[in-house]
Each structure stands twice: as structure tokens, then as C-alpha cells.
Design a protein around this motif. Structure first.
Motif, PDB file in Angstrom:
ATOM      1  N   VAL A 198       0.918  -1.163  -0.045  1.00  0.00           N
ATOM      2  CA  VAL A 198       0.106  -0.001  -0.113  1.00  0.00           C
ATOM      3  C   VAL A 198       0.772   1.398  -0.129  1.00  0.00           C
ATOM      4  CG1 VAL A 198      -1.670   1.331   1.428  1.00  0.00           C
ATOM      5  CG2 VAL A 198      -1.965  -1.145   1.029  1.00  0.00           C
ATOM      6  N   CYS A 199       0.526   2.180  -1.045  1.00  0.00           N
ATOM      7  CA  CYS A 199       1.447   3.376  -0.923  1.00  0.00           C
ATOM      8  C   CYS A 199       1.223   4.111   0.301  1.00  0.00           C
ATOM      9  CB  CYS A 199       0.941   4.342  -2.087  1.00  0.00           C
ATOM     10  SG  CYS A 199       1.502   5.955  -2.315  1.00  0.00           S
ATOM     11  N   GLN A 200       2.336   4.710   1.091  1.00  0.00           N
ATOM     12  CA  GLN A 200       2.238   5.201   2.272  1.00  0.00           C
ATOM     13  C   GLN A 200       1.943   7.123   2.069  1.00  0.00           C
ATOM     14  OE1 GLN A 200       5.805   3.898   4.182  1.00  0.00           O
ATOM     15  NE2 GLN A 200       4.482   2.134   5.066  1.00  0.00           N
ATOM     16  N   THR A 201       2.207   7.438   0.845  1.00  0.00           N
ATOM     17  CA  THR A 201       1.931   8.592   0.551  1.00  0.00           C
ATOM     18  C   THR A 201       0.471   9.167   0.587  1.00  0.00           C
ATOM     19  OG1 THR A 201       3.973   8.790  -0.774  1.00  0.00           O
ATOM     20  CG2 THR A 201       2.681  10.757  -0.735  1.00  0.00           C
ATOM     21  N   CYS A 202      -0.263   8.103   0.214  1.00  0.00           N
ATOM     22  CA  CYS A 202      -1.697   8.560  -0.190  1.00  0.00           C
ATOM     23  C   CYS A 202      -2.536   7.314   0.729  1.00  0.00           C
ATOM     24  CB  CYS A 202      -1.938   8.405  -1.430  1.00  0.00           C
ATOM     25  SG  CYS A 202      -1.994   6.942  -2.369  1.00  0.00           S
ATOM     26  N   ASN A 203      -1.935   6.409   1.572  1.00  0.00           N
ATOM     27  CA  ASN A 203      -2.560   5.418   1.927  1.00  0.00           C
ATOM     28  C   ASN A 203      -3.282   4.631   1.320  1.00  0.00           C
ATOM     29  OD1 ASN A 203      -1.608   6.076   4.762  1.00  0.00           O
ATOM     30  ND2 ASN A 203      -2.802   7.820   5.055  1.00  0.00           N
ATOM     31  N   PRO A 220      -4.087  13.022  -8.601  1.00  0.00           N
ATOM     32  CA  PRO A 220      -3.555  11.811  -8.363  1.00  0.00           C
ATOM     33  C   PRO A 220      -2.097  11.756  -7.578  1.00  0.00           C
ATOM     34  CG  PRO A 220      -4.112  12.119 -10.476  1.00  0.00           C
ATOM     35  CD  PRO A 220      -4.345  13.243  -9.982  1.00  0.00           C
ATOM     36  N   CYS A 221      -1.963  10.562  -6.773  1.00  0.00           N
ATOM     37  CA  CYS A 221      -0.743  10.559  -5.814  1.00  0.00           C
ATOM     38  C   CYS A 221       0.461  10.658  -6.881  1.00  0.00           C
ATOM     39  CB  CYS A 221      -0.941   9.623  -4.922  1.00  0.00           C
ATOM     40  SG  CYS A 221       0.780   9.021  -4.143  1.00  0.00           S
ATOM     41  N   PRO A 222       1.542  11.289  -6.785  1.00  0.00           N
ATOM     42  CA  PRO A 222       2.527  11.208  -7.597  1.00  0.00           C
ATOM     43  C   PRO A 222       3.642  10.023  -7.147  1.00  0.00           C
ATOM     44  CG  PRO A 222       2.990  12.792  -5.790  1.00  0.00           C
ATOM     45  CD  PRO A 222       1.496  12.452  -5.679  1.00  0.00           C
ATOM     46  N   ASP A 223       3.532   9.417  -6.055  1.00  0.00           N
ATOM     47  CA  ASP A 223       4.350   8.282  -5.627  1.00  0.00           C
ATOM     48  C   ASP A 223       3.839   6.971  -6.236  1.00  0.00           C
ATOM     49  OD1 ASP A 223       5.968  10.005  -4.424  1.00  0.00           O
ATOM     50  OD2 ASP A 223       5.282   9.605  -2.594  1.00  0.00           O
ATOM     51  N   CYS A 224       2.370   6.755  -6.369  1.00  0.00           N
ATOM     52  CA  CYS A 224       1.890   5.694  -6.874  1.00  0.00           C
ATOM     53  C   CYS A 224       1.031   5.815  -7.981  1.00  0.00           C
ATOM     54  CB  CYS A 224       1.017   4.936  -5.945  1.00  0.00           C
ATOM     55  SG  CYS A 224      -0.183   5.920  -5.434  1.00  0.00           S
ATOM     56  N   ARG A 225       1.181   7.118  -8.651  1.00  0.00           N
ATOM     57  CA  ARG A 225       0.550   7.437  -9.864  1.00  0.00           C
ATOM     58  C   ARG A 225      -1.078   7.064  -9.822  1.00  0.00           C
ATOM     59  NH1 ARG A 225       4.125   5.640 -14.801  1.00  0.00           N
ATOM     60  NH2 ARG A 225       6.172   6.262 -13.799  1.00  0.00           N
TER      61      ARG A 225
HETATM   62 ZN   LIG Z   1       0.064   7.047  -3.518  1.00  0.00          ZN
END
Ligand SMILES: [Zn+2]
Ligand SMILES: [Zn+2]
Length: 399
Positions: A198-203, A220-225
Motif C-alpha cells: 500500500v502506498c504510504q503517501t496516499c494510504n 492523483p498521488c505522485p508516488d503511486c500515480r
Molecule cells: Zn500513492
């Protein structure tokens, strides 16, 4: 204040003025209400205090020409207060589950970009753009939804079938080269033995909020697009996409009675979705070839049956081919050339069950040459015919 809240509130109503009220009118209305509702004048009255806050907010927006313009524009776009704000009513599209739910499934900046470039065009354009950008993240119901990878595209293919295969149904393989689930990682995109986290930037929501002045944007979250998950160890065969282009064979089951130009849908046989998302559908357009003996009219099977004059005149039972077992067709005595005889239930299988009819058209074949005996017999017949008073041209318009 978040812009969504703007949509939910009617500042004009708060101040008791109409939406085309001038600056002076707004100022006057505000001063009057502010005096009435001021906490100093209403000690301990929490209701008055709440109203005082709302009136002040309303005044802060409506007294600033730029903010007021933006507020009006926002409300115009969404068709008025509460149209999609609280999850009730709304547009009924699945995609709005997010918008209604809290963290927001889309970004207002998209709406304004769309409105600006499209000259304030319809909702359709704007929202279409939104959904394309946001991916298939939305789910029904309120609350933040994880943004899921997008479903694969649909595929189109064609197939040409023989007349009998199309009529009776057949299972036939077709070969496609298209994005397919990676066989190494089974579509997850993660190296075998590992799995996406799970992406931690956007949970895992796939969205992040960004504040800019009075506005709060979701993007949209930049870390997981926007996918909500991160792959630390990507599968080397598909570079973490979960999809590889390869050639595969799909067995297409053609139902009986398919007709030329018909489109058959094979659910889930389209392009693979990224990182394990569902595949699209495969649509196969069927072309049906001709046949030397049969033709079709809907569910009826047509056949032209060569017969002799004597078979028509005297009557006969003739064996006629069908798509299954041949059938004996009784030609009544005195049948006219070109007449069509109907054999019920021996035609093309119907989709609703049962079969259409077999239509047998009789066509006289005249022998090119006759032997001595046949000639003699026909002359005798011709005399008998005349003696019996038969005139083939009686009742003919040319007579
Ligand atoms: Zn994310
Ligand atoms: Zn892979």
C-alpha cells in the motif's frame, strides 16, 4: 474554505439578497445582520454565533468581486447548492462516489481547466476529462475509495465462418496478439515471491490533497500515480506493469444461427488491465460465407429442388437435404413450377430455441435430349393432353 463547501452553501440566501444583488445591497444586508447577530449583542446564544460566522463568510466572498465571480461560476457549473455535495441526488455516476465522500475523487482544478478551455461547455466534456485523468478510481458509496488500476481496453476481431458452421454453431480458435496478463507475475507486476504494498503517501487512496489559497485540490498521488500501491521489486518480464504483449489463442464459441455481421462479446477476453486490473472484453464480428445448396432468410433455410415435369404433374415424394438428416418432401400432384413447399421445424436453429422452417422451391428441369421411347411417350401424352382440352395459354394475357 474548500471550494466544495462553496457549492453547498448559498451565500446569497445567508445574506437575504438575490443573486444579482449589487455591492451596496450586499454591504447593507451584511451590516444589518452583523449588528443583529453580533456575539456582543447575543451573549451565550450559540445559534446566533453560528449564523454570525456564516454571514461573515458569505460577506467575505460576495464582497470580493473576484471571489464572488468564482463562487457564481462554481455554482453555475454544478447547477446550484447541494447538487453533488452530500452524496444524495447528484449525477448518479459511479465516479461521483468519491466526490461525495470526503477526500474527493477528483480535482476541482480539472473542472476549471475544462471550463476555461471549453468555454464553459457541458458537464459531459468536463467530467469525461475528469474520469480519464482520475482513472477508474471511483467506487460507489461515500468515503475515500482506493484508486484502482484501470480496466483493460476492449478488443475487436473478425471471423469468417462457413455457412453450415454459422448455422449450426461451432467452436473455433482465433489468434490474437494483444496486451495480456504477464505469465511470470500473473498480472500483479511484482516479482514472483513479492507483492505490491500500500502506498504510504496516499494510504492507498491514490489521491493526495493540495491546498492553494482558499482552495483544496485532490490530485492523483505522485508516488503511486494514482494506483494506491507501490511495487518495490518489479517483475522483470513486464517491468512492473503486469501486462505483456503476446500472441494467444481464444476459443470462440459461436452459437447456432449466427448471422452475417453479428457481433459476439467475449467478456474478459480483451486487453489485460494494468497490474492485475480486470481485462476488457473481446468483440468478434462474424462474417458468414455462402453455400452451394442452401441460403438463409432469417431462421428459414432455403433450398431450390430440381424436379421433372412428371413429378410435378403426377406428384412425388422426394428426398431433400437439410443441415441435419435429409427429409422426405411430398410434392402434391399438380404442383406449379416455382412453388415453395414449407417443411416446419427443419430450418436454422433459433436463439430462442426451436428451429425455423425449411423452404423447398421446386424448379422443373427439362431434359436436353430424349431417347426414342421417351419421345414416343411424350407425343402420345401431348395428344392426350389436347384431347383432354388442356391449353397452357388459356387465361394468359398474351393469348
Ligand atoms: Zn500513492
Ligand atoms: Zn510480470
Amino acid at each position: 474554505m474548500a471550494q466544495r463547501e462553496w457549492v453547498e452553501q448559498d451565500f446569497y440566501k445567508e445574506l437575504g439578497v438575490s443573486s444579482d444583488a449589487g455591492a451596496d445591497e450586499i454591504k447593507k444586508a451584511y451590516r444589518k445582520l452583523a449588528r443583529e447577530l453580533h456575539p456582543d449583542a447575543n451573549p451565550g446564544n450559540t445559534q446566533a454565533e453560528e449564523r454570525f460566522k456564516r454571514v461573515s463568510e458569505a460577506h467575505a466572498v460576495l464582497s470580493d468581486p473576484a471571489k464572488r465571480k468564482e463562487y457564481d461560476e462554481t455554482r453555475r457549473l454544478f447547477g446550484g447548492a447541494g447538487r453533488f455535495g452530500t452524496g444524495g441526488g447528484g449525477f448518479g455516476t459511479g465516479g461521483f462516489g468519491n466526490a461525495a465522500g470526503g477526500s474527493g475523487g477528483f480535482s476541482f482544478s480539472d473542472i476549471f481547466d475544462g471550463a476555461a478551455s471549453g468555454g464553459g461547455g457541458g458537464f459531459g466534456d468536463i467530467f469525461e476529462g475528469l474520469f480519464n485523468r482520475a482513472g477508474a478510481g471511483a467506487g460507489p458509496g461515500p468515503g475515500p475509495q482506493p484508486s484502482r488500476p484501470r480496466r483493460g481496453n476492449d478488443l475487436e476481431s473478425e471471423i469468417t465462418l462457413g455457412f453450415r458452421d454459422a448455422t449450426l454453431g461451432v467452436t473455433t480458435p482465433i489468434t490474437l496478439t494483444s496486451p495480456s496478463p504477464c505469465t511470470t507475475c500473473h498480472g500483479s507486476g511484482a516479482k514472483p515471491g513479492t507483492s505490491p504494498r500500500v502506498c504510504q503517501t496516499c494510504n492507498g487512496s491514490g489521491l493526495v490533497s493540495r491546498n492553494q489559497g482558499a482552495f483544496s485540490f485532490s490530485e492523483p498521488c505522485p508516488d503511486c500515480r494514482g494506483s494506491g500501491s507501490v511495487i518495490d521489486d518489479p517483475c522483470t518480464d513486464c517491468q512492473g506493469t503486469g501486462v505483456t504483449v503476446r500472441t494467444r489463442t481464444v476459443n470462440v464459441k459461436i452459437p447456432p444461427g449466427v448471422s452475417d455481421g453479428q457481433r459476439i462479446r467475449l467478456a474478459g477476453q480483451g486487453q489485460a488491465g494494468m497490474r492485475g486490473a480486470p481485462s476488457g472484453d473481446l468483440f468478434v464480428t462474424v462474417h458468414v460465407g455462402g453455400d452451394d445448396v442452401f441460403s438463409r432468410n432469417g431462421d428459414d433455410l432455403l433450398v431450390t429442388l430440381p424436379v421433372s415435369f412428371s413429378e410435378l404433374a403426377l406428384g412425388a415424394t422426394v428426398t431433400v437435404p437439410t443441415l441435419g438428416q435429409p427429409v422426405g418432401v411430398k410434392i402434391p400432384a399438380g404442383t406449379t413450377d416455382g412453388r415453395t413447399l414449407r417443411v416446419r421445424g427443419r430450418g436454422v436453429p433459433k436463439r430462442s430455441g426451436g428451429h425455423g422452417d425449411l423452404l423447398v422451391k421446386v424448379q422443373v428441369t427439362v431434359p436436353g435430349s430424349l431417347d426414342e421411347r421417351a419421345q414416343e411417350a411424350l407425343r402420345t401424352y401431348a395428344e392426350a393432353e389436347r384431347a383432354g382440352g388442356f391449353d397452357p395459354r388459356s387465361g394468359w394475357a398474351g393469348a
